[in-house]
Design an enzyme around this catalytic site. Structure first.
Site, PDB file in Angstrom:
ATOM      1  N   HIS A 121      -4.571   1.403  -0.003  1.00 38.98           N
ATOM      2  CA  HIS A 121      -4.452  -0.007  -0.398  1.00 38.98           C
ATOM      3  C   HIS A 121      -5.784  -0.754  -0.272  1.00 38.98           C
ATOM      4  O   HIS A 121      -5.819  -1.981  -0.355  1.00 38.98           O
ATOM      5  CB  HIS A 121      -3.352  -0.710   0.418  1.00 38.98           C
ATOM      6  CG  HIS A 121      -1.967  -0.220   0.081  1.00 38.98           C
ATOM      7  ND1 HIS A 121      -0.867  -0.449   0.881  1.00 38.98           N
ATOM      8  CD2 HIS A 121      -1.508   0.482  -0.991  1.00 38.98           C
ATOM      9  CE1 HIS A 121       0.199   0.096   0.312  1.00 38.98           C
ATOM     10  NE2 HIS A 121      -0.161   0.679  -0.814  1.00 38.98           N
ATOM     11  N   ASN A 215       8.445   5.741  14.744  1.00 40.78           N
ATOM     12  CA  ASN A 215       8.648   4.327  14.405  1.00 40.78           C
ATOM     13  C   ASN A 215       9.453   3.687  15.521  1.00 40.78           C
ATOM     14  O   ASN A 215      10.218   4.349  16.217  1.00 40.78           O
ATOM     15  CB  ASN A 215       9.403   4.210  13.071  1.00 40.78           C
ATOM     16  CG  ASN A 215       9.229   2.852  12.423  1.00 40.78           C
ATOM     17  OD1 ASN A 215       9.542   1.817  13.007  1.00 40.78           O
ATOM     18  ND2 ASN A 215       8.719   2.843  11.208  1.00 40.78           N
TER      19      ASN A 215
HETATM   20  C1  BJW Z   1       5.965   0.298  14.618  1.00 41.51           C
HETATM   21  C2  BJW Z   1       5.337  -0.415  15.646  1.00 41.51           C
HETATM   22  C3  BJW Z   1       4.729   0.340  16.680  1.00 41.51           C
HETATM   23  C4  BJW Z   1       6.123  -1.837  14.219  1.00 41.51           C
HETATM   24  N1  BJW Z   1       4.777   1.671  16.638  1.00 41.51           N
HETATM   25  N2  BJW Z   1       6.008   1.604  14.609  1.00 41.51           N
HETATM   26  C5  BJW Z   1       8.896   1.892  -7.638  1.00 41.51           C
HETATM   27  C6  BJW Z   1      10.094   1.306  -7.295  1.00 41.51           C
HETATM   28  C7  BJW Z   1      10.159  -0.042  -6.976  1.00 41.51           C
HETATM   29  C8  BJW Z   1       9.029  -0.844  -6.988  1.00 41.51           C
HETATM   30  C9  BJW Z   1       7.830  -0.266  -7.314  1.00 41.51           C
HETATM   31  C10 BJW Z   1       7.775   1.083  -7.636  1.00 41.51           C
HETATM   32  N3  BJW Z   1       6.475   1.386  -7.894  1.00 41.51           N
HETATM   33  C11 BJW Z   1       5.724   0.281  -7.755  1.00 41.51           C
HETATM   34  C12 BJW Z   1       6.525  -0.755  -7.423  1.00 41.51           C
HETATM   35  C13 BJW Z   1       6.056  -2.131  -7.189  1.00 41.51           C
HETATM   36  C14 BJW Z   1       5.414  -2.304  -5.828  1.00 41.51           C
HETATM   37  C15 BJW Z   1       6.453  -2.040  -4.739  1.00 41.51           C
HETATM   38  O1  BJW Z   1       6.513  -1.005  -4.125  1.00 41.51           O
HETATM   39  N4  BJW Z   1       7.265  -3.019  -4.441  1.00 41.51           N
HETATM   40  C16 BJW Z   1       8.280  -2.875  -3.393  1.00 41.51           C
HETATM   41  C17 BJW Z   1       8.196  -4.078  -2.457  1.00 41.51           C
HETATM   42  C18 BJW Z   1       9.614  -2.652  -4.008  1.00 41.51           C
HETATM   43  N5  BJW Z   1       4.252  -1.437  -5.647  1.00 41.51           N
HETATM   44  C19 BJW Z   1       3.083  -1.726  -6.187  1.00 41.51           C
HETATM   45  O2  BJW Z   1       2.935  -2.707  -6.876  1.00 41.51           O
HETATM   46  C20 BJW Z   1       1.935  -0.767  -5.921  1.00 41.51           C
HETATM   47  N6  BJW Z   1       1.312  -0.435  -7.134  1.00 41.51           N
HETATM   48  C21 BJW Z   1       1.787   0.493  -7.961  1.00 41.51           C
HETATM   49  O3  BJW Z   1       2.688   1.229  -7.642  1.00 41.51           O
HETATM   50  O4  BJW Z   1       1.174   0.501  -9.196  1.00 41.51           O
HETATM   51  C22 BJW Z   1       1.882   1.078 -10.293  1.00 41.51           C
HETATM   52  C23 BJW Z   1       3.033   0.164 -10.675  1.00 41.51           C
HETATM   53  C24 BJW Z   1       2.865  -1.206 -10.667  1.00 41.51           C
HETATM   54  C25 BJW Z   1       3.948  -2.046 -11.004  1.00 41.51           C
HETATM   55  C26 BJW Z   1       5.182  -1.498 -11.321  1.00 41.51           C
HETATM   56  C27 BJW Z   1       5.325  -0.118 -11.314  1.00 41.51           C
HETATM   57  C28 BJW Z   1       4.237   0.708 -10.988  1.00 41.51           C
HETATM   58  C29 BJW Z   1       0.868  -1.450  -5.075  1.00 41.51           C
HETATM   59  C30 BJW Z   1       1.356  -1.771  -3.729  1.00 41.51           C
HETATM   60  C31 BJW Z   1       0.278  -2.497  -2.939  1.00 41.51           C
HETATM   61  C32 BJW Z   1       0.854  -3.007  -1.651  1.00 41.51           C
HETATM   62  N7  BJW Z   1      -0.098  -3.752  -0.960  1.00 41.51           N
HETATM   63  C33 BJW Z   1       0.249  -4.360   0.315  1.00 41.51           C
HETATM   64  C34 BJW Z   1      -0.496  -5.679   0.486  1.00 41.51           C
HETATM   65  C35 BJW Z   1      -1.943  -5.549   0.580  1.00 41.51           C
HETATM   66  C36 BJW Z   1      -2.442  -6.878   0.956  1.00 41.51           C
HETATM   67  C37 BJW Z   1      -3.248  -6.806   2.204  1.00 41.51           C
HETATM   68  O5  BJW Z   1      -2.967  -6.052   3.132  1.00 41.51           O
HETATM   69  O6  BJW Z   1      -4.160  -7.586   2.247  1.00 41.51           O
HETATM   70  O7  BJW Z   1      -0.019  -3.430   1.369  1.00 41.51           O
HETATM   71  S1  BJW Z   1       1.935  -4.737   0.560  1.00 41.51           S
HETATM   72  C38 BJW Z   1       1.948  -4.471   2.268  1.00 41.51           C
HETATM   73  O8  BJW Z   1       2.974  -3.494   2.497  1.00 41.51           O
HETATM   74  C39 BJW Z   1       0.600  -3.805   2.602  1.00 41.51           C
HETATM   75  C40 BJW Z   1       1.075  -2.583   3.356  1.00 41.51           C
HETATM   76  O9  BJW Z   1       0.096  -1.554   3.299  1.00 41.51           O
HETATM   77  C41 BJW Z   1       2.369  -2.228   2.696  1.00 41.51           C
HETATM   78  C42 BJW Z   1       3.271  -1.348   3.510  1.00 41.51           C
HETATM   79  O10 BJW Z   1       3.714  -1.988   4.638  1.00 41.51           O
HETATM   80  P1  BJW Z   1       3.923  -1.172   5.987  1.00 41.51           P
HETATM   81  O11 BJW Z   1       2.650  -0.594   6.428  1.00 41.51           O
HETATM   82  O12 BJW Z   1       5.047  -0.245   5.829  1.00 41.51           O
HETATM   83  O13 BJW Z   1       4.257  -2.367   7.011  1.00 41.51           O
HETATM   84  P2  BJW Z   1       5.639  -3.061   7.364  1.00 41.51           P
HETATM   85  O14 BJW Z   1       5.346  -4.324   8.053  1.00 41.51           O
HETATM   86  O15 BJW Z   1       6.532  -3.107   6.200  1.00 41.51           O
HETATM   87  O16 BJW Z   1       6.323  -2.052   8.387  1.00 41.51           O
HETATM   88  C43 BJW Z   1       5.827  -1.799   9.690  1.00 41.51           C
HETATM   89  C44 BJW Z   1       6.623  -0.681  10.305  1.00 41.51           C
HETATM   90  O17 BJW Z   1       6.064  -0.352  11.559  1.00 41.51           O
HETATM   91  C45 BJW Z   1       8.094  -1.040  10.554  1.00 41.51           C
HETATM   92  O18 BJW Z   1       8.907   0.043  10.137  1.00 41.51           O
HETATM   93  C46 BJW Z   1       8.166  -1.196  12.092  1.00 41.51           C
HETATM   94  O19 BJW Z   1       9.427  -0.801  12.623  1.00 41.51           O
HETATM   95  C47 BJW Z   1       7.076  -0.265  12.536  1.00 41.51           C
HETATM   96  N8  BJW Z   1       6.434  -0.617  13.816  1.00 41.51           N
HETATM   97  N9  BJW Z   1       5.438  -1.749  15.472  1.00 41.51           N
HETATM   98  C48 BJW Z   1       5.428   2.289  15.663  1.00 41.51           C
HETATM   99  N10 BJW Z   1       4.094  -0.283  17.770  1.00 41.51           N
END
Ligand code: BJW
Ligand code: ZN
Length: 241
Positions: A121, A215
């Site tokens: 990302h 997790n």
């Molecule tokens: C602990 C803990 C501890 C806490 N120990 N554990 C297919 C199906 C549906 C939708 C889509 C699809 N393909 C693409 C999409 C659209 C979209 C998407 O996925 N949307 C969903 C929300 C449905 N994806 C995209 O747009 C991506 N692009 C793409 O696929 O391009 C092609 C395409 C485009 C459009 C349509 C179709 C295809 C790009 C995604 C970019 C995401 N970017 C972000 C923001 C960046 C901004 C920034 O950081 O400045 O990245 S989103 C945000 O979420 C960030 C993260 O990297 C990402 C993931 O989050 P993560 O890391 O999982 O964090 P959390 O907070 O969700 O979870 C934390 C976890 O830790 C929890 O489980 C806790 O329990 C745990 N935890 N403390 C261990 N101490």
């Protein structure tokens, strides 16, 4: 909490795996004090990541988006890698075939010493010119609210992949390769809702790899996980080595 038996089992699997891939998310950096996206501390003011991390939000109000990034850059600048980041550096050293895929943009894996990694990302310490496309490292904190390119004077944006934007072709290719080649996938601290990373455990399972998850909570696809270790990344990951 993960039991001693679960930890021992995971350790045995990890020790015998020849080709290890690791996928990390915000949970691993939570232990360094970086807020997660979907946890209780995930909001900035009243905004969710989905409201600000899009090209549309940046086109509408670049100042607001930069304000959010400035806040995060200031916060992340004060944070350091934790024992989970460090354990992954040691794992990279021990394994002949190893790759780390991180969704985190904070740069803490690199700061810890990980080298075989894809920051899928992007990285919060890089900026990209919306005019000439030049990518540069920038550690200035805070940046002016509308930072401009020194070369062509167009607006700079964070070099981060926002919702609706494609990941870099090179990263997609590399991830596919290391997921298809691995015999063990370690999934640490990700909620598993953002694609394409949310589909990576299923790719690894397709090729018969063992999936171990660490997790604090349960995640949406327990059917894809062979061994689930509940606990904080900083406590659990070091125990696996
Ligand atoms: C602990 C803990 C501890 C806490 N120990 N554990 C297919 C199906 C549906 C939708 C889509 C699809 N393909 C693409 C999409 C659209 C979209 C998407 O996925 N949307 C969903 C929300 C449905 N994806 C995209 O747009 C991506 N692009 C793409 O696929 O391009 C092609 C395409 C485009 C459009 C349509 C179709 C295809 C790009 C995604 C970019 C995401 N970017 C972000 C923001 C960046 C901004 C920034 O950081 O400045 O990245 S989103 C945000 O979420 C960030 C993260 O990297 C990402 C993931 O989050 P993560 O890391 O999982 O964090 P959390 O907070 O969700 O979870 C934390 C976890 O830790 C929890 O489980 C806790 O329990 C745990 N935890 N403390 C261990 N101490
Ligand atoms: Zn430029």
């Amino acid at each position: 909490m993960a039991t001693d038996d679960q930890i021992l089992l995971a350790r045995t699997h990890l020790a015998s795996a020849r080709n290890v891939t690791v996928l990390t998310g915000a949970g691993i950096s939570a232990d360094s004090g970086v807020p997660t996206f979907r946890g209780a501390d995930g909001l900035w003011r009243t905004y969710r990541a989905e409201d600000l991390a899009t090209p549309e939000a940046f086109a509408r109000d670049p100042r607001l988006v930069w304000e959010w990034y400035n806040w995060r850059r200031e916060l992340i600048a004060t944070k350091s890698p934790n024992p989970a980041h460090e354990a992954l550096v040691e794992l990279e050293r021990r394994k002949k075939q190893f790759w780390l895929i991180t969704q985190n943009v904070d740069g803490l894996h690199r700061a810890a010493g990980s080298r075989q990694l894809s920051e899928i990302h992007g990285n919060i310490w890089r900026v990209r010119c919306t005019g000439c496309g030049e990518i540069s490292e920038n550690r200035e904190v805070p940046l002016p609210l509308l930072p401009m390119c020194g070369r062509c004077h167009a607006l700079l944006r964070p070099h981060i992949v926002w919702f609706g934007e494609s990941l870099r072709e090179e990263d997609l290719h590399r991830c596919d390769e290391v997921l298809r080649d691995c015999d063990l996938l370690l999934v640490i601290g990700t909620s598993g809702v953002v694609y394409p990373a949310a589909g990576y455990a299923s790719v690894a399972k397709e090729v018969g790899a063992l999936v171990i998850e660490i997790n604090l909570e349960t995640t949406p696809r327990p059917d894809l996980v062979d061994l689930s270790l509940q606990g904080r990344a900083k406590d659990v990951v070091p125990l696996l080595l």
